[in-house]
Design a protein around this motif. Structure first.
Motif, mmCIF file in Angstrom:
data_model
loop_
_atom_site.group_PDB
_atom_site.id
_atom_site.type_symbol
_atom_site.label_atom_id
_atom_site.label_comp_id
_atom_site.label_asym_id
_atom_site.label_seq_id
_atom_site.Cartn_x
_atom_site.Cartn_y
_atom_site.Cartn_z
ATOM 1 N N VAL A 72 17.532 -4.607 1.288
ATOM 2 C CA VAL A 72 16.427 -5.270 0.577
ATOM 3 C C VAL A 72 16.942 -5.883 -0.719
ATOM 4 O O VAL A 72 16.567 -7.005 -1.093
ATOM 5 C CB VAL A 72 15.284 -4.272 0.281
ATOM 6 N N GLU A 73 17.842 -5.166 -1.405
ATOM 7 C CA GLU A 73 18.416 -5.702 -2.646
ATOM 8 C C GLU A 73 19.108 -7.035 -2.395
ATOM 9 O O GLU A 73 18.954 -7.989 -3.170
ATOM 10 C CB GLU A 73 19.429 -4.712 -3.247
ATOM 11 N N GLU A 74 19.865 -7.113 -1.298
ATOM 12 C CA GLU A 74 20.576 -8.357 -0.976
ATOM 13 C C GLU A 74 19.614 -9.473 -0.583
ATOM 14 O O GLU A 74 19.855 -10.646 -0.868
ATOM 15 C CB GLU A 74 21.582 -8.103 0.157
ATOM 16 N N ILE A 75 18.504 -9.101 0.080
ATOM 17 C CA ILE A 75 17.484 -10.102 0.451
ATOM 18 C C ILE A 75 16.900 -10.724 -0.814
ATOM 19 O O ILE A 75 16.810 -11.959 -0.939
ATOM 20 C CB ILE A 75 16.376 -9.457 1.314
ATOM 21 N N LYS A 101 12.216 -0.403 1.974
ATOM 22 C CA LYS A 101 13.452 0.062 2.629
ATOM 23 C C LYS A 101 13.189 0.652 4.015
ATOM 24 O O LYS A 101 13.934 0.375 4.960
ATOM 25 C CB LYS A 101 14.169 1.073 1.731
ATOM 26 N N ILE A 102 12.115 1.442 4.143
ATOM 27 C CA ILE A 102 11.863 2.015 5.477
ATOM 28 C C ILE A 102 11.338 0.939 6.439
ATOM 29 O O ILE A 102 11.597 0.988 7.636
ATOM 30 C CB ILE A 102 10.938 3.261 5.434
ATOM 31 N N SER A 103 10.641 -0.065 5.894
ATOM 32 C CA SER A 103 10.127 -1.154 6.741
ATOM 33 C C SER A 103 11.262 -1.987 7.304
ATOM 34 O O SER A 103 11.252 -2.351 8.488
ATOM 35 C CB SER A 103 9.176 -2.051 5.943
ATOM 36 N N LEU A 156 0.816 -1.222 0.000
ATOM 37 C CA LEU A 156 0.000 0.000 0.000
ATOM 38 C C LEU A 156 0.850 1.272 0.000
ATOM 39 O O LEU A 156 0.316 2.370 0.076
ATOM 40 C CB LEU A 156 -0.895 0.030 1.249
ATOM 41 N N GLY A 157 2.168 1.104 -0.029
ATOM 42 C CA GLY A 157 3.027 2.283 0.040
ATOM 43 C C GLY A 157 3.189 2.809 1.455
ATOM 44 O O GLY A 157 3.601 3.947 1.673
ATOM 45 N N LEU A 158 2.853 1.967 2.432
ATOM 46 C CA LEU A 158 3.009 2.321 3.844
ATOM 47 C C LEU A 158 4.096 1.420 4.437
ATOM 48 O O LEU A 158 4.966 0.932 3.715
ATOM 49 C CB LEU A 158 1.654 2.141 4.548
ATOM 50 N N PHE A 159 4.087 1.182 5.721
ATOM 51 C CA PHE A 159 5.024 0.265 6.381
ATOM 52 C C PHE A 159 4.275 -0.333 7.568
ATOM 53 O O PHE A 159 3.289 0.258 8.042
ATOM 54 C CB PHE A 159 6.285 1.014 6.862
ATOM 55 N N PRO A 160 4.670 -1.494 8.074
ATOM 56 C CA PRO A 160 3.986 -2.062 9.239
ATOM 57 C C PRO A 160 4.127 -1.131 10.442
ATOM 58 O O PRO A 160 5.206 -0.975 11.000
ATOM 59 C CB PRO A 160 4.706 -3.398 9.456
ATOM 60 N N TYR A 165 12.995 9.662 6.859
ATOM 61 C CA TYR A 165 11.726 9.179 7.431
ATOM 62 C C TYR A 165 11.801 9.037 8.951
ATOM 63 O O TYR A 165 10.777 8.998 9.627
ATOM 64 C CB TYR A 165 11.347 7.829 6.816
ATOM 65 N N PHE A 166 13.002 8.939 9.478
ATOM 66 C CA PHE A 166 13.192 8.706 10.910
ATOM 67 C C PHE A 166 13.473 10.006 11.672
ATOM 68 O O PHE A 166 13.721 9.997 12.867
ATOM 69 C CB PHE A 166 14.319 7.686 11.121
ATOM 70 N N SER A 167 13.416 11.116 10.953
ATOM 71 C CA SER A 167 13.687 12.420 11.574
ATOM 72 C C SER A 167 12.389 13.116 11.963
ATOM 73 O O SER A 167 11.298 12.736 11.518
ATOM 74 C CB SER A 167 14.462 13.298 10.582
ATOM 75 N N LYS A 168 12.497 14.156 12.769
ATOM 76 C CA LYS A 168 11.323 14.953 13.132
ATOM 77 C C LYS A 168 10.773 15.651 11.894
ATOM 78 O O LYS A 168 11.519 15.949 10.964
ATOM 79 C CB LYS A 168 11.709 16.013 14.176
#
Length: 383
Positions: A247-250, A282-284, A145-149, A352-355
């Motif tokens: 993710v590429e390596e996975i 990648k963010i997931s 969905l273009g989101l993350f868990p 994505y992990f910043s304020k």
């Protein structure tokens, strides 16, 4: 049976002695969590924690689903009409509810009949007892969905055996009740025809002692066997591939496996990963990896930052495109931007992990809780 005003009848409350049964009541929408449902549940959990007359909470869904997730289609439409603030507020309240459930002082028994996905996992898996059945279907399908868990999933998925959490998160894998029990997402497995009897027994409970509640559920539970094609029978391959750094390596490791053995499961997993949003993947992965060393509160705070960047469309519009393709237009053909994993650079993932740089935005503020029951909640079995 009474409902809570002003939240219409989307959450029904049944009182039996010192037990309160919360019934998610949007069966046509597979009990997808609306903003009104989240607020109704928040009121219930807050009030019952203070009420000495309430000892036990049961949660279930009406119809053929427990809860198919948060009503993200409504969130997306509201963001388009209004502003990103609506989406941020929706997730803020949802994550606050997840945290209260994860740190709740009284036992909660979730009867996971039917579909349990996304936000449905958030209102159940953080609780003390999770009862799966032969009809249970669990998934965290957010990368499609273009989101993350989210909903604290980086806390409970990162605590599954080996690298199974990475697999479930990235591939949006569907698990049945037996698999949920085997990996620790469910605490019990009860055949669906015995659920009404279990419920009746729980309604007669007059204690908040988890040991006593567990004893009652144990009387109805059984130990199901895994199907031959279960992903848990491939934990060796999962650990080998999903332990990779990127993710590429996975995907590369999975393709290597596919060239060595003809396994439909490997091919289907590769296909799932290649259909998902590259940015989401990648963010997931980063989120699950960080979650391993964080408390449930820290996971929720971090996920809130991430989800605010997503609903604002700060670095990608994939969430809006995914919801369009899967939930609104239903053409199931999302056009991800960027379309390839190698185009999603580490600097963007980091953002994505910043304020959020907006004067209207603030971090998720979680209340100080006395009874923190969140640690060690997911019991990792020896597989």
């Amino acid at each position: 049976m009474a409902s809570l005003p002003p939240d219409s009848d989307q959450v029904l409350v049944e009182a039996n002695g010192s037990t309160r049964t919360l019934i998610l009541n949007r069966p046509r929408q597979l009990n997808a969590l609306s903003s009104a449902m989240i607020m109704g549940l928040l009121k219930c959990f807050t009030a019952y924690e203070r009420d000495d007359g309430v000892k036990l909470l049961i949660m279930k869904g009406k119809g053929r689903a427990f809860c198919a997730g948060g009503d993200v289609a409504a969130v997306v439409l509201s963001i388009k009409e209004d502003s990103w603030k609506y989406g941020a507020d929706f997730f803020r309240n949802e994550f606050l509810l997840n945290y209260i459930i994860a740190t709740y002082g009284k036992p909660q028994v979730s009867l996971l009949a039917g579909i349990v996905m996304g936000g449905g996992a958030g209102v159940s898996l953080h609780g003390k007892f999770r009862v799966a059945t032969e009809n249970t279907v669990f998934a965290m399908p957010e990368t499609a969905l273009g989101l993350f868990p989210d909903i604290g999933a980086s806390y409970f998925l990162s605590r599954l055996p080996g690298f199974y959490g990475e697999y479930v998160a990235l591939a949006g894998a569907r698990l049945d009740g037996a698999e949920m029990l085997a990996c620790g997402l469910a605490t019990h497995f009860v055949h669906s025809n015995r659920l009404p009897l279990l419920e009746e027994s729980l309604k007669r409970v007059d204690t908040s002692e988890s040991f006593a509640v567990c004893g009652i559920i144990d009387q109805f539970s059984q130990q199901p066997s895994l199907k031959e094609n279960s992903s848990l029978n491939r934990l060796e391959i999962i650990n080998k591939c999903f332990s990779k750094r990127t993710v590429e390596e996975i995907i590369s490791a999975l393709e290597q496996e596919a060239s060595n053995l003809a396994d439909e499961w490997v091919a289907a997993t590769i296909q799932s990963l290649k259909k998902a949003s590259p940015t989401s993947l990648k963010i997931s992965l980063r989120s699950i990896r960080e979650g391993r060393t964080q408390t449930v509160g820290e996971c929720l705070r971090r996920e809130y930052r991430m989800v605010c960047h997503v609903v604002r469309g700060d670095f990608s519009r994939d969430f809006f495109e995914g919801c369009r393709a899967i939930l609104i237009d239903k053409d199931r053909n999302p056009k991800w931007v960027p379309p390839r994993l190698e185009q999603v650079h580490d600097e963007v993932v980091e953002k994505y992990f910043s304020k959020v740089d907006d004067p209207q935005w603030e971090d998720l503020n979680l209340p100080t809780r006395q009874a923190n029951n969140s640690h060690g909640r997911i019991l990792v079995p020896k597989l």
